[in-house]
Write a protein that holds these residues in place. Structure first.
Motif, PDB file in Angstrom:
ATOM      1  N   ARG D  68       0.571  -1.162  -0.102  1.00 34.03           N
ATOM      2  CA  ARG D  68       0.298   0.634  -0.118  1.00 34.03           C
ATOM      3  C   ARG D  68       0.651   1.188  -0.385  1.00 34.03           C
ATOM      4  O   ARG D  68       0.603   2.175  -0.257  1.00 34.03           O
ATOM      5  CB  ARG D  68      -0.495   0.282   1.329  1.00 34.03           C
ATOM      6  N   ALA D  69       2.331   0.831   0.738  1.00 33.31           N
ATOM      7  CA  ALA D  69       2.691   2.715   0.763  1.00 33.31           C
ATOM      8  C   ALA D  69       3.643   2.771  -0.785  1.00 33.31           C
ATOM      9  O   ALA D  69       4.283   3.789  -0.570  1.00 33.31           O
ATOM     10  CB  ALA D  69       4.105   2.144   1.512  1.00 33.31           C
ATOM     11  N   CYS D  70       3.484   1.230  -1.581  1.00 35.44           N
ATOM     12  CA  CYS D  70       5.008   1.844  -2.410  1.00 35.44           C
ATOM     13  C   CYS D  70       4.453   2.528  -3.178  1.00 35.44           C
ATOM     14  O   CYS D  70       3.136   2.450  -3.448  1.00 35.44           O
ATOM     15  CB  CYS D  70       5.382   0.645  -3.632  1.00 35.44           C
ATOM     16  N   PRO D  71       4.145   3.954  -4.097  1.00 35.04           N
ATOM     17  CA  PRO D  71       4.159   4.752  -5.184  1.00 35.04           C
ATOM     18  C   PRO D  71       4.240   4.424  -5.986  1.00 35.04           C
ATOM     19  O   PRO D  71       3.252   4.940  -7.165  1.00 35.04           O
ATOM     20  CB  PRO D  71       4.879   6.122  -5.237  1.00 35.04           C
ATOM     21  N   VAL D  72       5.001   2.839  -6.710  1.00 34.91           N
ATOM     22  CA  VAL D  72       4.889   2.749  -7.948  1.00 34.91           C
ATOM     23  C   VAL D  72       4.402   1.065  -8.124  1.00 34.91           C
ATOM     24  O   VAL D  72       4.578   0.804  -8.974  1.00 34.91           O
ATOM     25  CB  VAL D  72       6.167   2.732  -8.414  1.00 34.91           C
ATOM     26  N   HIS D  76       3.713  -7.147  -5.007  1.00 34.66           N
ATOM     27  CA  HIS D  76       2.552  -8.009  -5.574  1.00 34.66           C
ATOM     28  C   HIS D  76       2.144  -9.016  -4.491  1.00 34.66           C
ATOM     29  O   HIS D  76       3.414  -9.592  -4.520  1.00 34.66           O
ATOM     30  CB  HIS D  76       2.770  -8.631  -7.088  1.00 34.66           C
ATOM     31  N   GLU D 107       8.583  -5.778  -8.594  1.00 36.54           N
ATOM     32  CA  GLU D 107       9.599  -5.885  -9.577  1.00 36.54           C
ATOM     33  C   GLU D 107      10.960  -4.799  -9.325  1.00 36.54           C
ATOM     34  O   GLU D 107      10.488  -3.375  -9.298  1.00 36.54           O
ATOM     35  CB  GLU D 107       8.842  -5.079 -10.715  1.00 36.54           C
ATOM     36  N   LYS D 110      11.550  -1.600 -11.451  1.00 39.92           N
ATOM     37  CA  LYS D 110      10.592  -0.549 -11.377  1.00 39.92           C
ATOM     38  C   LYS D 110      10.469   0.418 -10.451  1.00 39.92           C
ATOM     39  O   LYS D 110       9.693   1.017  -9.952  1.00 39.92           O
ATOM     40  CB  LYS D 110       9.133  -1.099 -11.722  1.00 39.92           C
ATOM     41  N   VAL D 112      12.015   2.947  -7.519  1.00 46.06           N
ATOM     42  CA  VAL D 112      12.540   4.421  -7.238  1.00 46.06           C
ATOM     43  C   VAL D 112      13.232   4.410  -6.275  1.00 46.06           C
ATOM     44  O   VAL D 112      13.171   5.397  -5.961  1.00 46.06           O
ATOM     45  CB  VAL D 112      11.341   4.831  -7.457  1.00 46.06           C
ATOM     46  N   CYS D 114      12.142   4.654  -2.573  1.00 44.95           N
ATOM     47  CA  CYS D 114      12.431   5.183  -1.881  1.00 44.95           C
ATOM     48  C   CYS D 114      11.894   4.993  -0.257  1.00 44.95           C
ATOM     49  O   CYS D 114      12.255   5.832   0.194  1.00 44.95           O
ATOM     50  CB  CYS D 114      10.782   5.977  -2.093  1.00 44.95           C
ATOM     51  N   LEU D 116       9.561   3.977   0.904  1.00 49.95           N
ATOM     52  CA  LEU D 116       8.605   4.318   1.643  1.00 49.95           C
ATOM     53  C   LEU D 116       8.106   2.692   2.531  1.00 49.95           C
ATOM     54  O   LEU D 116       7.778   2.573   3.716  1.00 49.95           O
ATOM     55  CB  LEU D 116       7.443   4.803   1.250  1.00 49.95           C
TER      56      LEU D 116
END
Lengths: 163, 336, 396, 238
Positions: D68-72, D76, D107, D110, D112, D114, D116
């Protein structure tokens, strides 16, 4: 001057503008007719002297489009947000590009991304997206086109382990 | 046995030419490596370190192999014949200068009695090749590069020629060998120190103007990568591109070698007792030092603008060279 | 790269053209259309300038942007408030801290979060460090465009030091995600402040060296003085901010005149251009303002190190940002490339309704045609470099 | 006079500043270099360095917070309720495991970086592994699979979970019906909600699982995760 005083100043000049005390930043709402006049007064009145347009944003709300512009006066050290709204059936707003030159680009961006038009704008082309792009991405009901020229715009879902 | 006698001159010439071409290629390869090393160390980096073990000394060979096996791309809209011809012309222009470089008293392609004149004439050939390359590429950036190059090289011919005239005048000959011979016997006899400060000024002007001649920074406008992408060789690739590269480094060697010959005493050592070291080593050493200075300048200075380039040529170098020439002439006359 | 349009060479002048010709006006439009970019060494990324040139003289410029458009504003509408921060940092990737600060201040203003003194001080510290790093790239690439390679590498060494410091602090070198809504991701590691002080002493002799090598080099001055003069009127009309505005001699720095995040506590002097080598507002002024700004940032960093108060940097981070108050807010901060304004509209959900980022570089690009007409191609290169654009910020 | 002065001053400045610049670069020529010759010398990463994500699956409780926290949206996760028969064991903190993590895919291509996901992880199973040299030839290889269940086992557990869910939904519906029968105002919400939840998830796996083709992937490729979707795709086409 606070935005409220600026609003009173405009009203005393006979310009139709209302003050909205939203939190945290208030704004002045102009009508479509008074918008250009308000902008000119804001720029030229020596007490207001808004020399520079900082930002111009197009927004889509469920019932109307809105343009919000942030102005700054370095001389008087005050800032204000002015807004104007237009109906969804005729999303056209007077341009500010002859008041502050940079509005030309900001308005092009608003046209490009939100899809409102600016009456009187000299050069209303797309700016960030390609000329032949379909749709305006910042509309709430936007869905991207499938292909642009030979480029597929839909990404394949990733292959996870057990699918 | 076939009598070799009539063909001896020819054989010697052929051997010499082959030797020069090899030398030029090797020097250019070495110079690319040196350039990268100089650039690296000036910028607190190391430069190439991987290929060949010691400080990446085989890097230029690797580069050469890479360039040789690269695809030779000719743009569809190019003027194909000229496009193919141009690099060779540039290369020949640079190579022809070697004919009169006196590596030693008897190691010279041809000791022409108009050696200096020949060099000035033949290095101008390069500009035709460059113009050809820029035009034939059918690319606007190339065209700009070529036009800039033509304007620049033709303008800078004049201060170069005028500065070279000074040692010629002092020596009273245009033959390279004789000019060098006149400078024998220690560095105080070198022309650069003979008529202080005039010949020193002439040397400085020659050196700077020759930078413009060979399109090196701060006069590298024809190939200014931030303005014209790569100038006249934007569209070239592979071996043809390498030809331009080779020619550039060859030119660097030629102009430095001329400076070493006419101003810095050619193959003579700075002190007579050091003359036991063979002449070619001194000659190449002096030239290599000047090449190093060229590189050092390149990695220090920003680039001039076109109009400033012309200003420097016509309003600074030219009047100074004229005044210089006049004063040295006076000096020669007074000395008798 | 090459434009497909042919150079128009008419066979003979028509009568009306002949008239113009006799008056000394070139009627043929004997000019070349030149596409500079999108992939051109001097356009700092992917900016396309369509030039009309008469010889080397540029007579018309049309900038085309959008080659690096990454839909920041659209993406921001579909992710939650904290998730926007990594995206903001990708706008001006050379000054991620400053980008994130603007957004975070906007959310904090919306949510009415007051952060403690330590958070503010640390934010100022990292933003100023990042400003130096960003200016290093700006100046270095500027020099590179003028043809001087070496200053770039020297400045990258300085930048590398800063990135090492910021990596130790936040875990990343460019896209930090360090400044958080209501606080910071981590407190400082032990000994970090001393390392910052060490950096300051390391940095001190670097600027005189840069001045000797580049700033006062005659060739460099000749290339930049009197070139691309931006008058104050033009600057205000185009909404130019930051160092570009100050270079015109306009004395305005948000950090002093509209302080945020506790900038009022620091003693520093905004640098303005005075036309030292040419006209006020020329390329050299834009350059030297940045050089001097690095020194001022260094001052701020020293002061921040000295006054580093105690406190908990995560104290005021809200537990949940599910429910945000409705409303809108416009917050600007002084980013290295001009003011970064974040206009944030919230509809009360956990995702922003609309985020608009007003970037300084966007306005600077818009002003390029106004300040560079009639110059040479080489001047245009200098001007594009001097306004210091990062296309990530222009296109967002 | 003024122009002459300027002319000579320009030349003077040109000569001196160029010499100064050359002196500075000359000094740097002899300064120690800063190059780190990468494959042989390596830099030490600070402890906070965000390098590559790793999930310690044994301590992962499948709470989905990282996803849920993942911005991208690159994480999964699929879970199934743990039953007594599974012998799911205990979490590192000693409490019994409630969810089986069937899929935990990241993944990395992809990502980033961050951080989070690492921060929200309640069990600290998500962490940075301080390694960054993961060069691959395909993007598929950058898909990190942290769950350890073989595919057939995953399918079995998924099926079981669906049955359980359906049962629960049924019970809930019955309870609601009872309630509705008892009171006069039926509440449609509690009925529709679990039903909708149940309808959403089984839709895709059940289509694959219910057919007899389940034997096929189980026999030849045991545990080959990348091939089976292709098989299924082909089957759908046929």
């Amino acid at each position: 001057m606070t935005p409220e005083e600026i609003c009173q100043k405009l009203q005393s000049a006979g310009i139709e503008v209302t003050y909205h005390d939203t939190k945290p930043d208030p704004f002045l709402l102009c009508t479509l007719q008074s918008y250009k006049q308000a902008a000119l007064t804001l720029r030229d009145d020596p007490d207001l002297a808004f020399q520079s347009l900082m930002s111009l944003t197009g927004l889509e709300w469920p019932d109307y489009f809105e343009v919000a512009s942030q102005l700054i006066s370095y001389q008087k050290e005050h800032r204000v947000t002015i807004k104007v709204r237009c109906g969804k059936d005729d999303p056209s707003v007077p341009t500010l590009s002859d008041v502050w030159t940079i509005a030309e680009w900001h308005e092009r961006e608003a046209y490009d991304l939100v899809g409102m038009t600016f009456a009187g704008h000299q050069d209303l082309r797309r700016i960030l997206l390609p000329e032949d792009w379909e749709g305006h991405p910042l509309r709430k009901d936007y869905s991207p086109q499938e292909r642009w020229h030979d480029i597929s715009l839909t990404s394949e879902p990733p292959k996870t382990t057990h699918e | 046995m076939i009598a070799l006698e009539p063909y001896l001159d020819l054989i010697i010439s052929v051997v010499y030419v082959v030797g020069i071409v090899l030398f030029l290629s090797l020097f250019a390869l070495f110079a690319t490596w040196l350039e990268r090393k100089v650039a690296g160390h000036i910028q607190d980096r190391l430069g190439p370190m991987e290929t060949g073990g010691w400080h990446g000394w085989l890097q230029p060979i690797a580069d050469a192999i890479k360039l040789l096996i690269k695809e030779d791309i000719i743009p569809a809209a190019a003027d194909k014949k000229l496009f193919k011809l141009a690099p060779y012309l540039v290369f020949i222009g640079s190579l022809a200068g070697f004919a009169v470089l006196p590596f030693a008293a008897n190691l010279i392609g041809s000791d022409l009695n108009i050696g200096v004149y020949y060099v000035i004439a033949v290095t101008s050939l390069v500009v035709i090749g460059i113009l050809m390359a820029g035009w034939a590429s059918n690319n606007k950036w190339s065209m700009y590069g070529a036009m800039r190059s033509a304007a620049q090289m033709i303008s800078y011919e004049i201060p170069v020629a005028l500065s070279l005239l000074i040692p010629v005048m002092m020596a009273g000959t245009m033959s390279m060998v004789e000019i060098v011979d006149n400078q024998a016997g220690g560095f105080w006899n070198w022309y650069v120190f003979r008529t202080m400060p005039f010949s020193l000024i002439a040397f400085v002007i020659y050196f700077w103007a020759s930078l413009a001649e060979v399109n090196r920074a701060p006069f590298d406008l024809p190939e200014a990568e931030s303005e014209l992408v790569a100038g006249y060789f934007t569209e070239y690739s592979g071996i043809r591109w390498a030809m331009f590269f080779l020619a550039e480094y060859g030119d660097m060697f030629v102009v430095s070698a001329i400076a070493a010959t006419v101003f810095l005493g050619g193959w003579y050592a700075p002190f007579p007792f050091l003359d036991i070291i063979p002449g070619p080593i001194w000659f190449i050493g002096k030239t290599a030092f000047l090449v190093f200075v060229q590189m050092w300048l390149r990695w220090t200075l920003p680039r001039l603008r076109v109009d400033q380039l012309m200003y420097v040529c016509w309003k600074i170098f030219l009047p100074f060279s004229f005044a210089n020439l006049l004063l040295v002439g006076l000096w020669v006359v007074l000395k008798g | 790269m090459s434009e497909t349009k042919e150079i128009h060479i008419p066979l003979g002048p028509s009568p009306e053209k002949w008239d113009l010709l006799s008056k000394g006006i070139d009627p043929f439009g004997d000019q070349m259309i030149l596409q500079m970019g999108p992939q051109h060494p001097a356009t700092h990324g992917v900016l396309r300038l369509e030039l009309k040139t008469d010889g080397e003289v540029v007579t018309k410029i049309t900038p085309y942007i959008g080659y690096l458009h990454r839909c920041f504003e659209k993406v921001a509408e579909s992710v939650t408030y904290p998730q926007v921060i990594p995206y903001t940092e990708r706008m001006d990737y050379l000054a991620g801290m400053n980008m994130a600060l603007s957004y975070v201040l906007a959310v904090e203003k919306l949510r009415e979060i007051e952060v403690n003194d330590r958070v503010e001080t640390l934010r100022v510290l990292v933003c100023e460090l990042n400003r130096i790093a960003s200016h290093c790239v700006a100046i270095g690439t500027f020099a590179l465009d003028i043809g001087a390679w070496t200053p770039l590498l020297y400045l990258f060494q300085v930048r590398e030091h800063i990135l090492d410091l910021l990596e130790e602090l936040s875990g990343a070198r460019m896209l930090f995600n360090y400044i958080r809504i209501g606080g910071l991701a981590h407190d400082i590691p032990t000994g970090w402040i001393d390392k910052v002080r060490e950096f300051c002493t390391y940095m001190d002799p670097k600027i005189p060296e840069l001045n000797g090598l580049l700033s006062y080099n005659k060739i460099y001055i000749e290339r930049l003085a009197h070139v691309g003069v931006m008058s104050q009127d033009v600057a205000l009309q185009y909404g130019i901010t930051g160092p570009n505005l100050r270079a015109t001699g306009f004395d305005y720095d948000m950090r002093r005149d509209a302080p945020y995040s506790g900038y009022e506590k620091y003693d520093f002097q905004p640098q303005i251009g005075a036309g030292e080598q040419g006209t006020p507002g020329d390329c050299w002024d834009r350059y030297i303002v940045r050089v001097r700004e690095m020194e001022e940032s260094l001052k701020i960093i020293r002061q921040a190190c000295d006054r580093m108060p105690e406190g908990d940097v995560k104290e005021t981070i809200p537990k949940s940002l599910r429910k945000m108050p409705e409303g809108e807010v416009y917050v600007t901060t002084e980013a290295p490339r001009g003011e970064l304004g974040i206009y944030l509209v919230s509809d009360g959900t956990d995702k922003p309704y609309r985020v608009k980022a007003r970037s300084g570089a966007y306005c600077s690009v818009a002003a390029v045609p106004a300040i560079s007409l009639g110059g040479l191609i080489a001047d245009l290169v200098a001007i594009v470099a001097s306004i210091d654009i990062v296309l990530g910020e222009v296109d967002r | 006079m003024n122009a002459t002065y300027k002319y000579f001053r320009d030349i003077y400045l040109g000569v001196t500043t160029v010499s100064l610049g050359m002196w500075i670069t000359f000094r740097h020529f002899f300064m120690p270099t800063i190059t780190v010759q990468y494959p042989r010398e390596k830099l030490i990463y600070p402890p906070r360095a965000r390098t590559e994500l790793r999930n310690a699956i044994e301590s992962c409780n499948g709470c989905l917070q990282c996803a849920r926290a993942c911005p991208v949206e690159i994480i999964h996760i699929e879970t199934a309720k743990a039953q007594d028969e599974d012998n799911a064991g205990n979490m590192p903190d000693g409490k019994p495991r409630k969810l089986l993590v069937l899929t935990f895919d990241v993944e990395m291509s992809k990502c980033v970086h961050c951080g989070l996901c690492v921060e929200v992880c309640p069990t600290e199973s998500m962490h940075w592994n301080n390694e960054h040299e993961h060069v691959t030839f395909t993007r598929e290889e950058l898909m990190r699979h942290w769950a350890t269940y073989p595919p057939e086992e995953v399918r079995r557990l998924q099926e079981r979970d669906e049955i359980l869910k359906a049962e629960k939904a049924k019970q809930a519906a019955e309870a609601a019906a009872k309630k509705a029968a008892a009171g006069d105002q039926p509440a449609p919400k509690p009925v529709s909600k679990p039903a909708a939840d149940g309808a959403e998830k089984p839709a895709q796996p059940s289509a694959a699982a219910a057919t007899p083709a389940i034997e096929k992937p189980a026999k030849p490729e045991s545990g080959d995760g990348t091939d089976s979707p292709q098989k299924e795709n082909g089957k759908e086409k046929a």
